[in-house]
Motif scaffolding. Structure first.
Motif, PDB file in Angstrom:
ATOM      1  N   THR A 145      35.665  39.071  36.083  1.00 11.94           N
ATOM      2  CA  THR A 145      34.484  39.923  36.184  1.00 11.94           C
ATOM      3  C   THR A 145      34.949  41.347  35.917  1.00 11.94           C
ATOM      4  OG1 THR A 145      33.549  38.501  37.905  1.00 11.94           O
ATOM      5  CG2 THR A 145      32.537  40.664  37.592  1.00 11.94           C
ATOM      6  N   ARG A 146      34.384  41.988  34.914  1.00 13.68           N
ATOM      7  CA  ARG A 146      34.807  43.337  34.552  1.00 13.68           C
ATOM      8  C   ARG A 146      34.392  44.345  35.622  1.00 13.68           C
ATOM      9  NH1 ARG A 146      36.721  44.712  29.379  1.00 13.68           N
ATOM     10  NH2 ARG A 146      36.230  46.847  30.009  1.00 13.68           N
ATOM     11  N   GLY A 147      35.154  45.430  35.692  1.00 11.68           N
ATOM     12  CA  GLY A 147      34.928  46.434  36.717  1.00 11.68           C
ATOM     13  C   GLY A 147      33.560  47.076  36.665  1.00 11.68           C
ATOM     14  N   GLU A 148      33.071  47.381  35.457  1.00 16.55           N
ATOM     15  CA  GLU A 148      31.769  48.030  35.352  1.00 16.55           C
ATOM     16  C   GLU A 148      30.654  47.122  35.870  1.00 16.55           C
ATOM     17  OE1 GLU A 148      33.293  47.547  31.036  1.00 16.55           O
ATOM     18  OE2 GLU A 148      34.134  47.555  33.051  1.00 16.55           O
ATOM     19  N   ASP A 149      30.815  45.809  35.666  1.00 13.12           N
ATOM     20  CA  ASP A 149      29.830  44.859  36.190  1.00 13.12           C
ATOM     21  C   ASP A 149      29.906  44.796  37.715  1.00 13.12           C
ATOM     22  OD1 ASP A 149      28.993  44.199  33.609  1.00 13.12           O
ATOM     23  OD2 ASP A 149      30.514  42.637  33.416  1.00 13.12           O
TER      24      ASP A 149
ATOM     25  N   VAL B 264      37.408  59.305  33.549  1.00 11.95           N
ATOM     26  CA  VAL B 264      36.753  58.180  32.883  1.00 11.95           C
ATOM     27  C   VAL B 264      37.661  57.514  31.857  1.00 11.95           C
ATOM     28  CG1 VAL B 264      34.822  57.538  31.383  1.00 11.95           C
ATOM     29  CG2 VAL B 264      34.453  59.142  33.255  1.00 11.95           C
ATOM     30  N   ASP B 265      38.424  58.316  31.102  1.00  6.41           N
ATOM     31  CA  ASP B 265      39.268  57.733  30.059  1.00  6.41           C
ATOM     32  C   ASP B 265      40.368  56.857  30.653  1.00  6.41           C
ATOM     33  OD1 ASP B 265      40.329  60.114  31.115  1.00  6.41           O
ATOM     34  OD2 ASP B 265      41.575  60.470  29.352  1.00  6.41           O
TER      35      ASP B 265
ATOM     36  N   TRP C 257      35.618  50.073  40.467  1.00  9.49           N
ATOM     37  CA  TRP C 257      36.213  48.744  40.337  1.00  9.49           C
ATOM     38  C   TRP C 257      36.919  48.588  38.994  1.00  9.49           C
ATOM     39  CZ3 TRP C 257      33.347  48.924  44.608  1.00  9.49           C
ATOM     40  CH2 TRP C 257      33.641  48.016  45.629  1.00  9.49           C
ATOM     41  N   VAL C 258      38.138  48.066  39.045  1.00 13.87           N
ATOM     42  CA  VAL C 258      38.885  47.732  37.829  1.00 13.87           C
ATOM     43  C   VAL C 258      38.493  46.338  37.363  1.00 13.87           C
ATOM     44  CG1 VAL C 258      41.195  47.394  36.847  1.00 13.87           C
ATOM     45  CG2 VAL C 258      40.797  49.221  38.516  1.00 13.87           C
ATOM     46  N   GLY C 259      38.309  45.428  38.313  1.00 11.56           N
ATOM     47  CA  GLY C 259      37.864  44.084  37.971  1.00 11.56           C
ATOM     48  C   GLY C 259      38.304  43.056  38.992  1.00 11.56           C
ATOM     49  N   GLN C 260      37.848  41.843  38.782  1.00 13.30           N
ATOM     50  CA  GLN C 260      38.268  40.688  39.569  1.00 13.30           C
ATOM     51  C   GLN C 260      38.697  39.606  38.594  1.00 13.30           C
ATOM     52  OE1 GLN C 260      35.369  37.998  41.355  1.00 13.30           O
ATOM     53  NE2 GLN C 260      36.365  38.205  43.344  1.00 13.30           N
ATOM     54  N   ALA C 261      39.862  39.018  38.829  1.00 11.53           N
ATOM     55  CA  ALA C 261      40.394  38.045  37.876  1.00 11.53           C
ATOM     56  C   ALA C 261      40.498  36.640  38.446  1.00 11.53           C
ATOM     57  CB  ALA C 261      41.778  38.487  37.387  1.00 11.53           C
ATOM     58  N   LEU C 262      40.328  36.500  39.770  1.00  8.30           N
ATOM     59  CA  LEU C 262      40.594  35.212  40.405  1.00  8.30           C
ATOM     60  C   LEU C 262      39.482  34.831  41.371  1.00  8.30           C
ATOM     61  CD1 LEU C 262      44.293  36.115  41.075  1.00  8.30           C
ATOM     62  CD2 LEU C 262      43.550  34.384  39.442  1.00  8.30           C
ATOM     63  N   ASP C 263      39.157  33.553  41.394  1.00  4.61           N
ATOM     64  CA  ASP C 263      38.132  33.034  42.291  1.00  4.61           C
ATOM     65  C   ASP C 263      38.606  33.129  43.736  1.00  4.61           C
ATOM     66  OD1 ASP C 263      35.651  31.386  42.784  1.00  4.61           O
ATOM     67  OD2 ASP C 263      37.168  30.070  43.637  1.00  4.61           O
TER      68      ASP C 263
ATOM     69  N   ARG D 276      40.665  49.287  32.990  1.00  2.84           N
ATOM     70  CA  ARG D 276      39.720  48.165  32.930  1.00  2.84           C
ATOM     71  C   ARG D 276      39.988  47.284  31.714  1.00  2.84           C
ATOM     72  NH1 ARG D 276      33.963  51.124  34.601  1.00  2.84           N
ATOM     73  NH2 ARG D 276      34.092  50.660  36.857  1.00  2.84           N
ATOM     74  N   ASP D 277      40.259  47.907  30.578  1.00  2.00           N
ATOM     75  CA  ASP D 277      40.537  47.128  29.365  1.00  2.00           C
ATOM     76  C   ASP D 277      41.825  46.323  29.517  1.00  2.00           C
ATOM     77  OD1 ASP D 277      38.247  48.116  28.214  1.00  2.00           O
ATOM     78  OD2 ASP D 277      39.263  49.561  26.912  1.00  2.00           O
ATOM     79  N   ALA D 278      42.836  46.937  30.117  1.00  2.42           N
ATOM     80  CA  ALA D 278      44.104  46.233  30.333  1.00  2.42           C
ATOM     81  C   ALA D 278      43.908  45.051  31.270  1.00  2.42           C
ATOM     82  CB  ALA D 278      45.145  47.197  30.902  1.00  2.42           C
ATOM     83  N   PHE D 279      43.126  45.256  32.318  1.00  2.00           N
ATOM     84  CA  PHE D 279      42.864  44.197  33.294  1.00  2.00           C
ATOM     85  C   PHE D 279      42.125  43.034  32.635  1.00  2.00           C
ATOM     86  CE2 PHE D 279      40.530  42.105  36.693  1.00  2.00           C
ATOM     87  CZ  PHE D 279      41.439  42.073  37.737  1.00  2.00           C
TER      88      PHE D 279
END
Length: 339
Positions: A310-314, A277-278, A119-125, A284-287
Motif C-alpha cells: 500500500t503506497r504511502g500517499e494512499d 516533498v521531494d 506515510w512511506v508505505g506498508q509492504a506486509l500483511d 515512497r518510490d524506493a519503498f
C-alpha cells in the motif's frame, strides 16, 4: 516578453534543481529506522527486512540502520519520531495499529497527531493469529467457555492495552462471549514468547508472519494450538485455522470492520511531519519498488511474511478518512473500554 520567458525558465530550473536535490540528498548518508519493539520480535524482523532491501533503491545508496525503541506497544518509537527527530528524511519509524485505538480512547501516552505523520508505505500483511499452549485447559473456544464457568481464564500476554495483541483478544471476547485475562506491559514479542515457553502465560495474539518468523517450530511440533486468525478469509499459510469472519454472528460484523481498518496500518513505515516533498517522493518510490522486488518477496516468504503493498500517499488518505469517521472511532472506543 523576455522578462516572462526568464521567469518561466527560472521556474523550470528551480523545479529541476529541487527534484535533483531530493535524489542527491541521501548520497553517503545514514537513515535510522525505529523499530517499536525489542530485538527479535515481529516488528523488529519486519523493520530489518525492509531496511536491507529498501536502501538498494534509494538514490545515493544510503545505509538504513534499525534502532530498537521498545515499549508502550510501539508508541515510544513514534513519540520520539514525532517530537524529537529532525524532519529531514533521515529518520523513519514503524507504526503500530495501537495508535488508532489509543487515539479513540484518548490515551495520554500518545504524544502526536496521527494525521500529521507522512506515510512511506506498508509492504506486509498484518493479520493476527490467536493461540494457546497445547498443554493448557484452553485448547478450543468451547474449552475456554467451560473454564470460564469455573472461574478460570487463559492468561494472554500483550505489549499494551492499545496493541493489537490485546485488541484481537478483546474482539474475540466480545464476539464469542468469552473471558480472557490479558497481561499487558511486555517490551516486545521475545519477552512474551519466553513467558509462554516457561508456562507463565497460556498464549497470545500475534501477527501471523511474526509467529511463522519467530516460532514456526511451535506449530510444527504442536506446542501451541491455533484458534483463530483475524483475516477475512483463510490464510493459505495456515489453511486449517478458522477466521474471525467465520465465527462472528451478523450483529458483530461492525467489530470486524474496525479491526480490518486498523490492521491496514500495522507495521507500516512513517516519517515525521515537515519532511521536504521531494525527499518524501524518493523514499515512497524506493519503498514501492522494494515491495515488488523478487529478492524482497522471496526473503519475506521464507520468513513467513505475506507481501502486500500500500503506497504511502494512499495510506495518508485512508488514515484521514478513518480518523474522521466518528462511528468507527466510537467502535474502537467501545472495544477498548468493554469490561
Amino acid at each position: 516578453m523576455i522578462f516572462v520567458l526568464v521567469i518561466f525558465l527560472s521556474s523550470i530550473l528551480a523545479a529541476s534543481v529541487e527534484a535533483q536535490s531530493g535524489k542527491n540528498f541521501f548520497e553517503g548518508k545514514t537513515i535510522t529506522l525505529f523499530a517499536g519493539s525489542s530485538a527479535g520480535g515481529g516488528t523488529d524482523i519486519t523493520a530489518r527486512l525492509i531496511g536491507r532491501h529498501m536502501e538498494r533503491y534509494i538514490p545515493g545508496n544510503p545505509r538504513i540502520l534499525v534502532a530498537n525503541k521498545p515499549g508502550a506497544g510501539g508508541m515510544i518509537a513514534v513519540n520520539e519520531l514525532y517530537n524529537r527527530s529532525k524532519p529531514d528524511g533521515l529518520t523513519m519509524s514503524t507504526m503500530n495499529t495501537g495508535s488508532l485505538f489509543g487515539l479513540a480512547t484518548g490515551n495520554d501516552a500518545l504524544k502526536f497527531d496521527l494525521q500529521k505523520f507522512i506515510w512511506v508505505g506498508q509492504a506486509l500483511d498484518e493479520a493476527q493469529t490467536l493461540y494457546v499452549r497445547s498443554a493448557t485447559l484452553y485448547t478450543s473456544f468451547e474449552a475456554i467457555r467451560k473454564a470460564n464457568k469455573d472461574g478460570k481464564q487463559p492468561k494472554m500476554g500483550a505489549q499494551s492495552l492499545d496493541h493489537t495483541s490485546n485488541v484481537v483478544v478483546k474482539i474475540v471476547e466480545q464476539i464469542l462471549g468469552l473471558d480472557f485475562q490479558v497481561i499487558p506491559g511486555y517490551q516486545g514479542t521475545p519477552e512474551i514468547l519466553l513467558d509462554i515457553e516457561r508456562g507463565a502465560l497460556d498464549g497470545r495474539s500475534q501477527g501471523t508472519g511474526s509467529l511463522l518468523g519467530t516460532r514456526r517450530e511451535w506449530i510444527e511440533k504442536r506446542f501451541i494450538r491455533l484458534l483463530v486468525t483475524s483475516k477475512n478469509k483463510r490464510d493459505s499459510r495456515l489453511p486449517e485455522v478458522p477466521t474471525i469472519e467465520e465465527l462472528a454472528p451478523p450483529g458483530k460484523k461492525n467489530l470486524l470492520s474496525a479491526l480490518y481498518a486498523a490492521e491496514n496500518i500495522g507495521r507500516s513505515i512513517v516519517l515525521p511531519p515537515g519532511v521536504p516533498v521531494d525527499r518524501v517522493k524518493v523514499l515512497r518510490d524506493a519503498f514501492a519498488t522494494m515491495a515488488q522486488d523478487p529478492q524482497f518477496m522471496k526473503e519475506a516468504d521464507k520468513i513467513g511474511l505475506e507481501v502486500g503493498l500500500t503506497r504511502g500517499e494512499d495510506m495518508n488518505r485512508d488514515i484521514e478518512n478513518t480518523v474522521r469517521d466518528k462511528n468507527l472511532m466510537e467502535v474502537y472506543r467501545k472495544i477498548m473500554t468493554a469490561p
